[in-house]
Design a protein around this motif. Structure first.
Motif, PDB file in Angstrom:
ATOM      1  N   ALA A  12      34.404  87.807  48.983  1.00  0.00           N
ATOM      2  CA  ALA A  12      33.740  88.903  49.580  1.00  0.00           C
ATOM      3  C   ALA A  12      33.491  88.218  51.075  1.00  0.00           C
ATOM      4  O   ALA A  12      33.259  89.278  51.854  1.00  0.00           O
ATOM      5  N   ARG A  13      33.498  87.047  51.608  1.00  0.00           N
ATOM      6  CA  ARG A  13      33.469  86.602  52.881  1.00  0.00           C
ATOM      7  C   ARG A  13      34.315  86.432  53.674  1.00  0.00           C
ATOM      8  O   ARG A  13      34.615  85.732  54.875  1.00  0.00           O
ATOM      9  N   VAL A  14      35.760  86.613  52.931  1.00  0.00           N
ATOM     10  CA  VAL A  14      37.069  86.302  53.685  1.00  0.00           C
ATOM     11  C   VAL A  14      37.457  87.654  54.230  1.00  0.00           C
ATOM     12  O   VAL A  14      37.655  88.571  53.702  1.00  0.00           O
ATOM     13  N   ASP A  15      37.787  87.436  55.428  1.00  0.00           N
ATOM     14  CA  ASP A  15      38.466  88.581  56.354  1.00  0.00           C
ATOM     15  C   ASP A  15      39.930  88.480  56.299  1.00  0.00           C
ATOM     16  O   ASP A  15      40.475  89.716  55.982  1.00  0.00           O
ATOM     17  N   ASP A  16      40.613  87.213  56.411  1.00  0.00           N
ATOM     18  CA  ASP A  16      41.978  87.368  56.284  1.00  0.00           C
ATOM     19  C   ASP A  16      42.486  86.086  55.444  1.00  0.00           C
ATOM     20  O   ASP A  16      42.423  84.954  55.493  1.00  0.00           O
ATOM     21  N   PRO A  17      42.793  86.695  54.113  1.00  0.00           N
ATOM     22  CA  PRO A  17      42.973  85.868  52.936  1.00  0.00           C
ATOM     23  C   PRO A  17      44.190  84.801  53.285  1.00  0.00           C
ATOM     24  O   PRO A  17      43.950  83.455  52.981  1.00  0.00           O
ATOM     25  N   ARG A  18      45.100  85.155  53.962  1.00  0.00           N
ATOM     26  CA  ARG A  18      46.118  84.281  54.250  1.00  0.00           C
ATOM     27  C   ARG A  18      46.029  83.084  54.983  1.00  0.00           C
ATOM     28  O   ARG A  18      46.223  81.897  54.714  1.00  0.00           O
ATOM     29  N   ALA A  19      45.055  83.361  56.216  1.00  0.00           N
ATOM     30  CA  ALA A  19      44.873  82.372  56.831  1.00  0.00           C
ATOM     31  C   ALA A  19      43.577  81.456  56.218  1.00  0.00           C
ATOM     32  O   ALA A  19      43.763  80.265  56.430  1.00  0.00           O
ATOM     33  N   TRP A  20      42.859  81.980  55.749  1.00  0.00           N
ATOM     34  CA  TRP A  20      41.663  81.478  55.228  1.00  0.00           C
ATOM     35  C   TRP A  20      42.495  80.457  54.045  1.00  0.00           C
ATOM     36  O   TRP A  20      41.911  79.273  53.951  1.00  0.00           O
ATOM     37  N   LEU A  21      43.408  80.943  53.347  1.00  0.00           N
ATOM     38  CA  LEU A  21      44.101  79.876  52.245  1.00  0.00           C
ATOM     39  C   LEU A  21      44.730  78.697  52.870  1.00  0.00           C
ATOM     40  O   LEU A  21      44.431  77.836  52.353  1.00  0.00           O
ATOM     41  N   TYR A  22      45.195  79.110  54.107  1.00  0.00           N
ATOM     42  CA  TYR A  22      46.014  77.957  54.584  1.00  0.00           C
ATOM     43  C   TYR A  22      45.016  76.899  55.232  1.00  0.00           C
ATOM     44  O   TYR A  22      45.240  75.747  55.088  1.00  0.00           O
ATOM     45  N   THR A  23      43.972  77.281  55.677  1.00  0.00           N
ATOM     46  CA  THR A  23      42.952  76.583  56.230  1.00  0.00           C
ATOM     47  C   THR A  23      42.140  75.823  55.148  1.00  0.00           C
ATOM     48  O   THR A  23      42.059  74.533  55.337  1.00  0.00           O
TER      49      THR A  23
END
Length: 176
Positions: free
Chosen positions: A65-76
């Motif tokens: 619910a707090r993630v805007d860009d899942p791809r970037a978030w996952l890599y981070t």
């Protein structure tokens, strides 16, 4: 209060959970393979890479619910998990060396020209530079996305990339 109480309905929490599961499944289907492969190149162990990528997806499910860009978030998140893994390995190596330090069967370190790789040069970078390099060059995220994910300005990310390239050039440049 629970989601059911806040929305005043029965079954809303279950529907929201199903929606999150479907959304995460969709992201998983698109990105898991590449994320696991990227992680394997970083850690050099396919099983560990899959464990770290899976852990990142579990965190995504929890925080979706707090993630805007899942791809970037996952890599981070995965870069941070890899960094934690490297730190742990470093601590284990120090402990091992302390324990084995008095051994008589000393062998010299291998020649750097035959063993040093770009991966090793990246590992030698300080954490603040290493994460930026991993996200920009290895995860192929644009500078603006890296800046947003790390909560830094684009100028700071560009400077960190420049500093990282300079340090790696010194490390790798001595091998000519």
């Amino acid at each position: 209060m629970t989601a059911v109480a806040l929305r005043g309905g029965v079954g809303v929490a279950t529907r929201d959970r199903v929606d999150v599961e479907a959304a995460v499944r969709e992201v998983y289907d698109v990105h898991y393979g590449r994320l696991a492969g990227w992680t394997a190149r970083l850690v050099g162990d396919h099983d560990l890479a899959h464990d770290l990528a899976t852990e990142a997806f579990l965190k995504l499910f929890r925080d979706f619910a707090r993630v805007d860009d899942p791809r970037a978030w996952l890599y981070t998140v995965t870069a941070n998990l890899v960094r934690d893994h490297w730190r742990k390995r470093g601590r284990e190596a120090l402990a091992y060396n302390r324990h084995e330090g008095g051994r008589d069967d000393f062998t010299p370190d291998p020649d750097l020209a035959t063993t040093l790789t770009v991966r090793d040069a990246v590992l030698e970078l300080p954490d603040r530079l290493r994460v930026v390099v991993l996200l920009h060059y290895f995860a192929d995220l644009p500078v603006a996305t890296v800046a947003r994910q790390l909560e830094k300005s684009e100028g700071t990310v560009k400077r960190d990339l420049f500093d990282a390239r300079q340090r790696m050039a010194k490390t790798l440049g001595g091998l000519r």
